[in-house]
Enzyme design. Structure first.
Site, mmCIF file in Angstrom:
data_model
loop_
_atom_site.group_PDB
_atom_site.id
_atom_site.type_symbol
_atom_site.label_atom_id
_atom_site.label_comp_id
_atom_site.label_asym_id
_atom_site.label_seq_id
_atom_site.Cartn_x
_atom_site.Cartn_y
_atom_site.Cartn_z
ATOM 1 N N HIS A 6 56.188 48.355 33.075
ATOM 2 C CA HIS A 6 55.541 48.176 34.378
ATOM 3 C C HIS A 6 54.107 48.670 34.478
ATOM 4 C CE1 HIS A 6 59.656 47.236 35.536
ATOM 5 N NE2 HIS A 6 59.174 46.673 36.625
ATOM 6 N N HIS A 9 62.970 53.141 40.192
ATOM 7 C CA HIS A 9 62.269 51.923 39.782
ATOM 8 C C HIS A 9 60.790 51.976 40.190
ATOM 9 C CE1 HIS A 9 62.398 47.757 38.258
ATOM 10 N NE2 HIS A 9 61.307 47.667 38.995
ATOM 11 N N HIS A 30 55.919 46.041 45.168
ATOM 12 C CA HIS A 30 55.273 46.256 43.870
ATOM 13 C C HIS A 30 53.798 46.570 44.119
ATOM 14 C CE1 HIS A 30 58.885 44.585 42.132
ATOM 15 N NE2 HIS A 30 58.445 44.923 40.938
#
Length: 596
Positions: free
Chosen positions: A270, A376, A455
């Protein structure tokens, strides 16, 4: 050995560098004379042209060897293809020329005889020449259902002020040889998806791509994993990570740095960013993390690691001890059909119960507690004003600022489920004048909304002053309001800008875009929003727009004039296979690449 003209031709034809090295093999008494049947080794007034110069990692590049010429004040222009092609132009500094022993050429079209105009000075005299450089077609890993070598980039609208933009697309695709494999000891997972990485101009033409097979090795656990987080950094080069490693390359393919994660840390994905302190911040996991009763586990996407340029560990943030790994109300409301890279159309629209959550195994699954994917974290931003980091935690639907002392400074999130001191850090929504907004049942009055399974949460340094932090977020929108809507098509995503008053612990929503576009622009996972100060635009990539799990997606890239709904640029990226996911896009500037 006497060399005949025929033998000499063959030797020169095999010698791609233009120099025959055969110790003792040449007849010193007979001079080598150029003849018409010797294969020419160069074109133009300088040396040979070396296409894909660094092991073919980035095939649409070249070096024009300077052949011991003393050249300076170099300017390169890769001419546009056809009448409407977009030229790419940049200056080349002396350090770059010496590093590559020649002139770097970036931005060539594939399967085409490119015209490359170079202007320079030599011995005080201006020189110019246009080279003809052919490059091979694009090659990429092939999977079932594929229709083209790369996704099609369709320009919908391009403002003249953005015409020369170049966009690096970072997509990933599962193949029969890879997919979801577990790390040793059954903890965190390496998502070994193949990277599909290329640069497009605003015409949709390919101007650069990566040969991932030169970097990725499916037989080596330290060289697999999804390539993610491509950032052009301040020296003009590109950084990215992959599984157990992180890299820095220049845009010609020269490997500047290739390092494995420090011992004890595993499973990068990520985000990797460069800080002003010449360090890197990476989102990783921890190996052999201690649990109760003497057991250990590998954690999942819940550690932030800081390393210096030598690869030494500078610091790390263990979110299991900083946040609450058992806050699960967002996870219980999430659509189980699309969680991170796990896309399961059979579970689309379904949620999970607390009882089912408790039965989930350790590993990269939604769940609570260390050893499961409770946090996450999908982006990191660095605030140099107070040496803090800002994180986007998808499974907490929260953007969180944490200091070097590992103390939480503030949280942009729905207040439900936060306990103790963390509850005190949740910001209170206000309007533009600072008046408190009334919120209940996970909704607030006015246009304000929290961010949901988002995100990227990026600080905007040029706007952040006087105790206020401006943060841009891609609000994906799953589990909005802690629930699933009656119909999936009611979902939407947003690019959003928040202004945080750190003294008064309030948050104001200063701008949003995307809500009015509805489900067509909705991305359940991935994507990015980032302010671009050089053009005063909001750059957004809705990377999994239209994702159904059965049809190729149509990602949407936009640049919107800051503070408005004025779309200055839109590109639609039509995937070429059902298994492809868009992760992010980023802007690259060729004028930064070779200026040294």
């Amino acid at each position: 050995m006497k060399l005949t003209r025929t033998t000499l031709s063959i030797l020169c034809g095999l010698c791609i560098s233009g120099t025959v090295l055969a110790a003792g093999g040449l007849d010193r008494e007979r001079p080598l004379v150029a003849t018409t049947d010797i294969v020419p080794m160069k074109e133009g007034p300088l040396g040979v042209v070396d296409v894909a110069p660094y092991d073919g990692v980035f095939p649409l590049t070249a070096i024009i060897n300077k052949a011991n010429h003393n050249i300076n004040k170099v300017k390169v222009t890769v001419l546009g293809k056809g009448d409407k092609g977009i030229p790419i132009s940049y200056d080349v500094g002396p350090q770059t020329i010496n590093t590559h022993n020649g002139i770097p050429v970036f931005g060539l079209y594939p399967d085409y005889v490119n015209k490359v105009k170079v202007d320079w000075e030599e011995d005080g005299k201006p020189q110019t020449y246009t080279w003809s450089i052919y490059t091979a077609p694009v090659t990429m890993p092939v999977t079932g259902g594929q229709t083209t070598v790369l996704p099609d980039v369709e320009p919908v609208k391009v403002d003249d002020s953005l015409k020369n933009r170049l966009y690096l697309f970072n997509h990933i695709v599962g193949t029969a040889k890879n997919g979801h494999i577990m790390h040793v000891k059954g903890g965190a997972a390496n998502w070994d998806y193949t990277g599909i990485n290329w640069i497009s101009d605003t015409n949709g033409d390919v101007r650069w791509f990566m040969n991932v097979d030169k970097i990725r090795n499916p037989n080596d656990i330290t060289r697999i994993g999804s390539m993610m987080s491509f950032h052009q950094v301040k020296d003009g080069n590109v950084i990215f990570g992959q599984g157990q490693r992180y890299y820095k390359y220049d845009f010609l393919g020269r490997n500047i740095s290739d390092k494995r994660l420090p011992k004890g840390f595993i499973d990068f994905s990520h985000e990797i960013i460069e800080t002003p302190n010449d360090t890197y911040l990476l989102r990783v996991a921890k190996e052999d993390y201690p649990l109760k009763d003497g057991y250990t586990i590998n954690t999942v996407r819940d550690h932030i690691l800081e390393v210096d340029k030598n690869g030494d560990t500078v610091d790390y943030w263990d979110l299991n001890t900083i946040l609450d790994p058992f806050r699960d109300n967002v996870i219980l409301a999430m659509d189980q059909g699309a969680v991170c890279l796990s896309v399961d159309t059979a579970s689309s629209g379904k949620t999970i119960t607390k009882e089912e959550l408790a039965l989930l195994p350790f590993g990269d699954v939604t769940g609570s507690g260390p050893g499961r994917n409770w946090a996450h974290v999908n982006s990191i931003s660095y605030d140099a004003r107070d040496d803090s980091i800002i994180l986007s935690s998808r499974h907490q639907s929260a953007v969180i600022k944490i200091g070097r002392d590992k103390q939480v400074k503030w949280i942009i999130a729905d207040p439900d489920g936060w306990k103790g001191d963390l509850a005190k850090k949740v910001l209170k929504p206000v309007d533009k004048s600072g008046k408190a907004l009334k919120c209940e049942d996970h909704k607030c009055e006015g246009d304000f909304d929290w961010t949901w399974t988002q995100h990227t949460g990026y600080i905007v340094p040029s706007k952040s002053t006087n105790g206020k932090s401006v943060v841009t977020v891609f609000d994906n929108g799953d589990a909005r309001g802690m629930e699933q809507p009656a119909l999936p098509t009611m979902k939407y995503s947003r690019g959003v800008e928040f202004v945080v008053d750190e003294k008064n612990m309030t948050v104001y929503q200063s701008w949003e875009y995307g809500k009015e576009r509805g489900f067509e622009w909705y991305s359940p996972i991935t994507s990015v929003t980032q302010y671009r100060p050089e053009t005063k635009t909001m750059f957004m990539y809705s990377a999994t727009a239209g994702m159904t799990g059965t049809e190729p997606l149509v990602s949407v890239l936009n640049e919107v004039k800051d503070g408005t709904q004025d779309v200055m640029l839109e590109l639609k990226v039509r995937s070429n296979r059902p298994t492809m996911l868009g992760y992010r896009s980023s802007i690259v500037d060729p004028t930064l690449m070779f200026k040294k």
